[in-house]
Design a protein around this motif. Sequence first.
Motif, mmCIF file in Angstrom:
data_model
loop_
_atom_site.group_PDB
_atom_site.id
_atom_site.type_symbol
_atom_site.label_atom_id
_atom_site.label_comp_id
_atom_site.label_asym_id
_atom_site.label_seq_id
_atom_site.Cartn_x
_atom_site.Cartn_y
_atom_site.Cartn_z
ATOM 1 N N THR A 60 0.820 -1.220 0.000
ATOM 2 C CA THR A 60 0.000 0.000 0.000
ATOM 3 C C THR A 60 0.849 1.262 0.000
ATOM 4 O O THR A 60 0.527 2.225 -0.679
ATOM 5 C CB THR A 60 -0.968 0.058 1.204
ATOM 6 O OG1 THR A 60 -0.211 0.066 2.429
ATOM 7 C CG2 THR A 60 -1.939 -1.106 1.207
ATOM 8 N N THR A 85 2.922 1.166 -6.561
ATOM 9 C CA THR A 85 2.990 2.315 -7.474
ATOM 10 C C THR A 85 4.470 2.677 -7.665
ATOM 11 O O THR A 85 5.326 2.265 -6.869
ATOM 12 C CB THR A 85 2.256 3.545 -6.891
ATOM 13 O OG1 THR A 85 2.909 3.933 -5.686
ATOM 14 C CG2 THR A 85 0.797 3.260 -6.618
ATOM 15 N N ALA A 142 1.885 -0.405 -10.347
ATOM 16 C CA ALA A 142 0.460 -0.074 -10.253
ATOM 17 C C ALA A 142 0.238 1.390 -10.618
ATOM 18 O O ALA A 142 1.004 2.258 -10.213
ATOM 19 C CB ALA A 142 -0.030 -0.332 -8.836
ATOM 20 N N TYR A 144 -2.835 4.300 -10.487
ATOM 21 C CA TYR A 144 -4.128 4.513 -9.835
ATOM 22 C C TYR A 144 -5.289 4.271 -10.797
ATOM 23 O O TYR A 144 -5.266 4.738 -11.939
ATOM 24 C CB TYR A 144 -4.231 5.935 -9.288
ATOM 25 C CG TYR A 144 -3.291 6.242 -8.133
ATOM 26 C CD1 TYR A 144 -3.180 5.382 -7.037
ATOM 27 C CD2 TYR A 144 -2.528 7.398 -8.127
ATOM 28 C CE1 TYR A 144 -2.327 5.666 -5.979
ATOM 29 C CE2 TYR A 144 -1.670 7.695 -7.067
ATOM 30 C CZ TYR A 144 -1.584 6.822 -5.996
ATOM 31 O OH TYR A 144 -0.742 7.115 -4.951
ATOM 32 N N TYR A 158 -5.518 -0.131 -7.590
ATOM 33 C CA TYR A 158 -5.001 0.795 -6.581
ATOM 34 C C TYR A 158 -5.713 2.144 -6.701
ATOM 35 O O TYR A 158 -5.940 2.626 -7.812
ATOM 36 C CB TYR A 158 -3.485 1.001 -6.783
ATOM 37 C CG TYR A 158 -2.635 -0.192 -6.387
ATOM 38 C CD1 TYR A 158 -2.880 -1.463 -6.905
ATOM 39 C CD2 TYR A 158 -1.574 -0.042 -5.503
ATOM 40 C CE1 TYR A 158 -2.100 -2.553 -6.542
ATOM 41 C CE2 TYR A 158 -0.773 -1.126 -5.134
ATOM 42 C CZ TYR A 158 -1.047 -2.381 -5.656
ATOM 43 O OH TYR A 158 -0.270 -3.444 -5.302
ATOM 44 N N ALA A 168 -1.618 3.989 -1.428
ATOM 45 C CA ALA A 168 -2.811 3.461 -2.087
ATOM 46 C C ALA A 168 -3.715 2.690 -1.149
ATOM 47 O O ALA A 168 -3.260 2.081 -0.185
ATOM 48 C CB ALA A 168 -2.392 2.546 -3.238
ATOM 49 N N ILE A 170 -6.263 -0.534 -1.775
ATOM 50 C CA ILE A 170 -6.266 -1.560 -2.820
ATOM 51 C C ILE A 170 -7.581 -2.347 -2.782
ATOM 52 O O ILE A 170 -7.987 -2.826 -1.727
ATOM 53 C CB ILE A 170 -5.058 -2.527 -2.649
ATOM 54 C CG1 ILE A 170 -3.749 -1.726 -2.680
ATOM 55 C CG2 ILE A 170 -5.073 -3.592 -3.745
ATOM 56 C CD1 ILE A 170 -2.508 -2.553 -2.377
#
Length: 459
Positions: A60, A85, A142, A144, A158, A168, A170
Motif C-alpha cells: 500500500t 505504485t 500499479a 491509480y 489501486y 494506495a 487496494i
Amino acid sequence: MKISFHGADREVTGSCHLVESSGKRILIDCGMYQGSRELDEENAGDFGFDPRSVDFLLLTHAHLDHCGRIPLLVKRGFRGEIIATAATRELARIVMLDAGRLHEEEAQRNQRHAHRRGEPQHKPLYGTLDVLQTLDRFGRTAVYEESIALTPTLHATYYDAGHILGSASIRIEDTQGSARSVIFSGDLGNSGRAILRDPQSPPSADAVVMETTYGDRAHKALGPSIEELYDAITDTFARGGNVVIPTFAMERTQEILYYLREGIEKKRLPRSMPVYLDSPMAISATEVFDHHPECFAEKDRTLFEGGKDPFALPGLRFTRDAVDSIALNQLVGGAVIMAGSGMCTGGRVRHHLRHNLWRQDSSVIFVGYAAQGTLARILIDGAKRVTLFGEEVPVRARLYTINGFSAHADRNELLAWQKALRPKRTILVHGDADVMRNFATLLSDTEVVMPAKGDEIEV
Ligand SMILES: [Zn+2]
C-alpha cells in the motif's frame, strides 16, 4: 475468498494481511512492528504462513510499518511478485535499504557485547543483500484506477490514499463463481493537505479492511498550525537563536519545506533564512518527490510544471556528508535545522539538540507524533535536563509542539470514507484496541469485526 490477519491487529504497526482466493495467496503489506525493544522478537517471529506459498505481495505504501518485513519474507523464501505504485517502489527502496543497514549495524554492536560475554552469535533480522534481492521481486507498476490481472478472474486496483507519496488503498475482486470483493484502506491521509491529493473513494466492496489510527479524535486545523510554525521561527530569530525541527524523512520533511517556501513568498519568513536539511534519507526522499509530480494535487502539479520546485527555498542547503553536518554545530543563530529521527531516538538531530537545548535563545519545534519513552516525548513532557552522548544537557531552549500536520485521516474523515463505501462488513485493523472500540460505536448498517492476530474471515 478468505482473509487472515498477521499484523497490525488491535495495534498500529506490523501491517500484514493475507487473502486467499481462486487458489492464489496474496499478501497485503508486510510491515515492521515498531515502538519498543520487546517487539524485536515479534518481528523475528513466525509469519503465521509459509512465505514460499505466497504468490503476490501488494504494497500500500512505503512506511516501515507496512514494508519493513518484506526483506525478511524474501529471506525466508518468498518468490512471488511485488506490486506497488512507481513512487512507493522508489521510496520503499530507500526505507528498506536504510532498515537493512541499521539491522546490520545493530547486530554488529550486539555481537561485540555477546562476544565479550561468551554468548551465541547475533545475526541481523536481514541485511543489505536481502534488501537487494527484495528489489528484484518488484514486478508490475500499479497505476491509480487501472486494474491489474493477478489471474484471468482475480484483479487488483489501486486508489490514491492521500497519505504519503504513492500511497494506495487496494481493491481486490474475484469474479470466479459468485463474485467477491474486498478493499484494504492502507493508511488514509488527511484532506486538503499540501502536495498530495485527497484520499479517493474506491467502488464499493463486500468487505472493507480499514485503519483506525486516529479513530477516536479530530485533528487540529492545518491553517493555525502553519501560522504557529511561522511565529515560532520569527520569535526564535528575534532572540538570536537557531530552530531545530526533528522530522521524519518522508512526507513531513517535504511538507515543512513546502510551508517554509510559502512563508517566504507570503513574506512571513525572511527570504535569506538558511534552512539545512541534515538527513541523507530525507534528501533522497525529497529527490523522489521531484520524480513524481503525477502524484501531486492539481495546484501543486501546475506549480511544478511551471518550472517551480515546491520544496526549493532560496536558503536551502542539503548536508549529506557527516563533516558538513558537524559544521552546523558552529551556527550561532538565525538558521533552521531539520534532521531525523522525528522522535529523537537516534540520528543527527541528537547532535543538534546537544548544541541547542541548553541555549535560551534557541527553539525546538516538534511537528510529529512522539511515542511514550522517546526523547521527543520526554522533552515535550517538560524534562529540565536530558542526557545526550553521556553528557547532561540542561533544557533552556523554547519548545513548541505543533499538532496540525498529521498524515492520517482523523475520526470524521475515516467515518466519511467508510460510509461512502457502504460495505456489508467492516474489518478494523491498525489501531489501538480502545480507539477501535470507540470508532466501532460510530459505524452503522455494517457488521463490524476487530480481528486478533491469526484470525480468519470468510468473505
Ligand atoms: Zn503510513
